[in-house]
Design an enzyme around this catalytic site. Structure first.
Site, short mmCIF file in Angstrom:
data_model
loop_
_atom_site.label_atom_id
_atom_site.label_comp_id
_atom_site.label_asym_id
_atom_site.label_seq_id
_atom_site.Cartn_x
_atom_site.Cartn_y
_atom_site.Cartn_z
N LYS A 74 0.86 -1.19 0.00
CA LYS A 74 0.00 0.00 0.00
C LYS A 74 0.90 1.24 0.00
O LYS A 74 1.91 1.26 0.71
CB LYS A 74 -0.88 -0.04 1.25
CG LYS A 74 -1.85 1.12 1.39
CD LYS A 74 -2.69 0.97 2.66
CE LYS A 74 -3.72 2.06 2.80
NZ LYS A 74 -4.53 1.90 4.04
N SER A 149 -9.49 1.76 3.03
CA SER A 149 -8.62 2.51 2.14
C SER A 149 -7.62 1.64 1.35
O SER A 149 -7.07 2.10 0.35
CB SER A 149 -7.84 3.57 2.92
OG SER A 149 -7.02 2.98 3.89
N SER A 173 -9.58 -0.66 7.09
CA SER A 173 -9.04 -0.51 5.73
C SER A 173 -8.39 -1.73 5.12
O SER A 173 -8.13 -1.74 3.92
CB SER A 173 -8.05 0.64 5.70
OG SER A 173 -8.75 1.82 5.55
N1 GLN Z 1 -12.80 4.07 6.48
C1 GLN Z 1 -12.13 4.37 7.70
C2 GLN Z 1 -11.66 5.80 7.70
O1 GLN Z 1 -11.78 6.45 6.69
C3 GLN Z 1 -10.98 3.46 7.94
C4 GLN Z 1 -9.81 3.80 7.11
C5 GLN Z 1 -8.56 3.06 7.49
O2 GLN Z 1 -8.62 2.04 8.19
N2 GLN Z 1 -7.43 3.60 7.09
O3 GLN Z 1 -11.16 6.28 8.67
#
Ligand code: GLN
Length: 466
Positions: A74, A149, A173
């Site tokens: 990532k 994400s 994410s």
């Molecule tokens: N969707 C969640 C957020 O936007 C989790 C994102 C993540 O785990 N980086 O905070």
């Protein structure tokens, strides 16, 4: 599915395929892909490493299990000399000055990084649309989002562009895109894997997490990356999880699930029906199943977003164009900071920085931020009490199937609420695995802190039952 790592290892040692051919094949697939899963191809370094593995094999030397195995990263992990953009304009040209501990451990084991993967900018999002590299398209249906994400990582694994990928999970994410693209994704216990070199979003819930096509591959990669690290004081020393131990399902006697997750108005009827069917199958195997009380989705989501926004506002304050980031000069230093940040951060990231600074500011912090911390303690205590009663908590990953591309950007609040089932496990820092079974977006298996082995054990059990 069988272990893709072991299968590929076998192909390499039996000389069915050379490492160079394997890596070239994956690079070609990544380059030609139409899912927007790639930010940077690591072709030069990957082919150099592959040549070394081939030389070893041709010399008759033995190679380790991960040696020559292609993996994705990532685009929020430092890997020295490569671009680490966080899918943002601000860091579009930033090159890592050092390598993250988790990535270094994989390199030390001989695994070959082939791609920096598309994601929501700084981890801010649930769809991988908040990115300068174009929305990630779902592996099963390109009209739908890839999830986020870590959307690019999940798509690359699902499409076999990488054998495994390393995502990051702050509030879901790794688990949610794994569910959206039908692969496995683990958020380990907080602190099991060092965060050193993972760009910080919300430090108190950020976790390094593998995505792969089998439980065995998750286990192998987890073991490789785990361990205490002097560069991250929240890490702890853990034992390796061996394959035989997680095959013994007798260690799980009771399973709980949250009644209000399943009774919620927001849950899709099919997800609900499939989840309840799974529960019946588990009961039929003689495991005791308990319906548990838990916090309402609104409370979980607002607690998580209060704390995550506060932490990200603080963490991203260093990105002002001085030490990092594309600097845009203006009349004076203050204006330079303001323009650099206004022009280079996305709308979603700015919303979170503004929200985070608001909840931390004088006059608001007692009522909002400190309340968020107190609620987080209560959520953790509620989990502690539950795990005195049950071995495993099972949950759907998301209330509904992935949305179409474009919808989440129109309604950020709806996007936040779609995280209702993942964020609680993050706030309590629990090990939680998505398996691509049970509902259209999979199931989450969670256990008490440091019981990552129990999570994998139950995943193996469910593999046989579902
Ligand atoms: N969707 C969640 C957020 O936007 C989790 C994102 C993540 O785990 N980086 O905070």
């Amino acid at each position: 599915m069988e272990s893709q790592i072991k299968k590929t290892h076998q192909q390499l040692v039996s000389k069915q395929i050379t490492c160079t051919a394997l890596i070239q094949e994956k690079l070609d697939l990544l380059q030609q892909n139409t899912h927007n899963s790639v930010n940077t191809l690591l072709d030069t370094i990957a082919l150099e490493l592959a040549a070394k593995v081939d030389a070893k094999i041709n010399n008759g030397e033995s190679i380790g299990l991960l040696e020559g195995i292609p993996f994705g990263i990532k685009d929020v992990y430092m890997f020295q000399g490569t671009n680490t953009t966080a899918s943002s304009n601000l860091l579009k040209n930033y090159k890592s000055a050092y390598t993250a501990t988790a990535i270094q451990k994989l390199l030390d084991a001989g695994a070959i990084p082939i791609v920096k993967e598309n994601c929501d900018s700084f981890g801010h999002g649930s769809s991988s649309e908040n990115t300068i590299f174009g929305a990630v398209k779902n592996a099963n249906n390109p009209n739908l989002v890839g999830g986020g994400s870590s959307g690019g990582s999940a798509v690359n694994v699902a499409k076999d562009y990488t054998v495994f990928s390393i995502g990051g999970d702050t509030g879901g994410s790794v688990r949610q895109p794994a569910g959206y693209n039908s692969v496995y994704g683990l958020k380990p216990t907080y602190g099991r894997i060092s965060r050193y070199g993972l760009m910080a979003y919300a430090s108190s819930t950020d976790c390094v997490g593998p995505l792969a096509k089998s439980i065995e591959d998750i286990r192998i990669v987890l073991n490789t990356m785990s361990g205490k690290d002097a560069k991250d004081q929240t890490t702890y020393q853990s034992e390796d999880i061996n394959d035989a131990d997680i095959l013994n399902s007798n260690t799980v006697k009771s399973v709980g699930y949250f009644k209000n997750f399943i009774d919620s108005d927001a849950i899709d009827t099919q997800v609900k029906a499939d989840f309840l069917k799974t529960i019946e199958k588990i009961k039929a195997k003689g495991i005791e199943v308990k319906a548990l009380d838990f916090f309402e989705s609104n409370t979980l989501v607002s607690t998580y977003y209060t704390l995550a926004m506060a932490e990200t506002a603080s963490n991203l304050s260093r990105l002002d164009g001085t030490n990092y980031g594309n600097r845009i000069e203006s009349d004076n230093l203050k204006e330079t900071y303001a323009v650099t940040r206004s022009e280079n951060f996305s709308e979603e990231t700015k919303r979170r920085i503004v929200g985070g600074n608001q909840v931390l500011s004088q006059g608001f912090s007692d009522a909002i931020y400190l309340k968020g911390l107190a609620l987080r303690d209560q959520i953790s205590q509620s989990f502690d009490a539950d795990f005195n009663d049950v071995d495993i908590i099972l949950s759907p990953v998301t209330p509904a199937a992935p949305p179409e591309i474009g919808n989440s950007l129109k309604d950020p609040l709806a996007m936040y609420l779609s995280d209702a089932y993942t964020v609680g496990f993050s706030l309590a820092q629990l090990p939680t695995l998505t398996i691509p079974k049970g509902t259209v977006t999979g199931l989450q298996i969670s256990a008490a802190k440091k019981n990552d082995d129990k999570v994998l054990t139950f995943a193996n059990f469910l593999n046989d039952v579902l």
